[in-house]
Scaffold this active site. Structure first.
Site, short mmCIF file in Angstrom:
data_model
loop_
_atom_site.label_atom_id
_atom_site.label_comp_id
_atom_site.label_asym_id
_atom_site.label_seq_id
_atom_site.Cartn_x
_atom_site.Cartn_y
_atom_site.Cartn_z
N THR A 47 0.97 -1.35 0.17
CA THR A 47 -0.01 0.23 0.33
C THR A 47 0.58 1.74 0.58
OG1 THR A 47 -2.12 -1.17 1.16
CG2 THR A 47 -1.76 1.24 0.78
N TYR A 137 5.68 -12.08 4.81
CA TYR A 137 4.67 -11.41 3.67
C TYR A 137 4.50 -12.54 2.29
CZ TYR A 137 2.34 -8.11 1.64
OH TYR A 137 1.84 -7.16 0.65
N LYS A 166 2.15 -12.50 7.18
CA LYS A 166 1.04 -11.64 6.61
C LYS A 166 0.56 -12.30 5.64
CE LYS A 166 -0.84 -7.59 4.12
NZ LYS A 166 -0.11 -6.52 4.01
N VAL A 208 -4.18 -7.24 8.07
CA VAL A 208 -3.01 -6.14 7.94
C VAL A 208 -4.04 -5.21 6.70
CG1 VAL A 208 -0.82 -4.96 7.09
CG2 VAL A 208 -0.87 -7.20 8.31
#
Length: 307
Positions: A47, A137, A166, A208
């Site tokens: 993001t 991740y 994540k 998240v």
């Protein structure tokens, strides 16, 4: 060791029209998210347009968020980079800057074998202190590389400070695999915002969320309702989350996040090229949709911000 939990806001990186990072705007965003009740902050991730940032920019962004948060919430800095040397440099910086932990995305674009992924994470995790928590991740639809259950199991057996993952692909079976790793205390957070309540029910510790980086309110309320055993309320509130997810295109274009923040009175900034901002017609359509959703949910569009 500290872990991520509840609502972790994946933060955008606001850029000025000149192309520079708007650090004042980043501080404003940090305060807004804390005021709205998020549990953790996650700067410099997908993001945050991570691969559009220089190493020095990423360091300064991490420092800005950590300093502005002032220990009020946990800050886990995403440190994954295209070059392993940069990943390790960013990890060491996050640790020295006072971050509560870090995340590392898989190597991207170039295909990596399971053994290469394992050794990459082991080398990275061992480059910092054994008490500094690190999350894997996994976002295979973007990175092109996937962390299997078996690979994750080997990694965590070798590194005590890799405490969780994540996972940002909507694969329930893989999520269940991660939740059932023999480690027993492995933390799993999911990035599928449209299924937050369902992922909590599976056993995930939280989300998240990029959407929660713009409209954290319904996500915070879903988590609170679920933890208090108010499942019907959690299901009802999840429907509001889904509406925001759909309006903001579930993060497929970060310009929607930035425009949404501007509509809330927060400095979202512009996209860093070659990505472009959405056009004025789409901005007006988005404004109407977000205003309608917010009005129906009793959420103020204008976000009050305290320093």
């Amino acid at each position: 060791m500290k872990k991520l939990y509840g609502v972790t806001a994946a933060m955008v990186t606001p850029f000025k029209k000149s192309g520079e990072v708007d650090y004042d705007g980043l501080g404003q965003l940090t305060c807004m998210l804390i005021d709205k009740g998020v549990d953790c902050l996650y700067p410099c991730g997908t993001t945050g347009e991570m691969f559009r940032l220089s190493v020095e920019e990423r360091k300064k962004i991490a420092e800005t968020v950590i300093q502005k948060a002032m220990g009020r919430v946990r800050v886990f800095v995403h440190c994954g980079a295209m070059d392993e040397r940069d990943t390790i440099q960013l990890l060491r910086h996050a640790e020295s800057a006072g971050a509560d932990g870090a995340g590392i995305v898989t190597p991207a674009f170039f295909g990596a074998t399971d053994r290469e992924l394992e050794e990459y994470y082991v080398r990275a995790a061992r480059s910092v202190g054994s008490s500094f928590p690190v999350y894997l991740y996994n976002i295979p639809q973007c990175s092109g590389n996937d962390i299997t259950k078996e690979t994750a199991e080997r990694i965590i057996s070798r590194c005590e400070n890799i405490v969780g993952i994540k996972y940002s692909f909507a694969d329930i079976n893989r999520t269940i695999d991660y939740l059932n790793l023999e480690n027993g205390s492995f933390s799993v957070l999911h990035g599928c915002d449209r299924a937050f309540a369902s992922m909590l029910a599976l056993g995930c510790d939280g989300t998240v969320s990029g959407i929660a980086g713009v409209f954290p309110e319904p996500f915070v309320e879903v988590y609170k309702a679920y933890m208090e055993g108010r499942l019907e309320d959690a299901q009802r509130l999840q429907k509001i989350c889904v509406k925001y997810c759909d309006a903001l295109k579930c993060g497929s274009n970060m310009s929607y996040f930035k425009e949404g923040l501007k509509m809330r009175g927060i400095s979202g900034g512009v996209m860093r090229k070659p990505q472009l901002d959405i056009d004025e017609e789409e901005i007006q359509r988005l404004r109407k949709e977000l205003e309608d959703i917010s009005s129906g949910a009793g959420i103020k569009m204008e976000a009050e911000v305290r320093a």
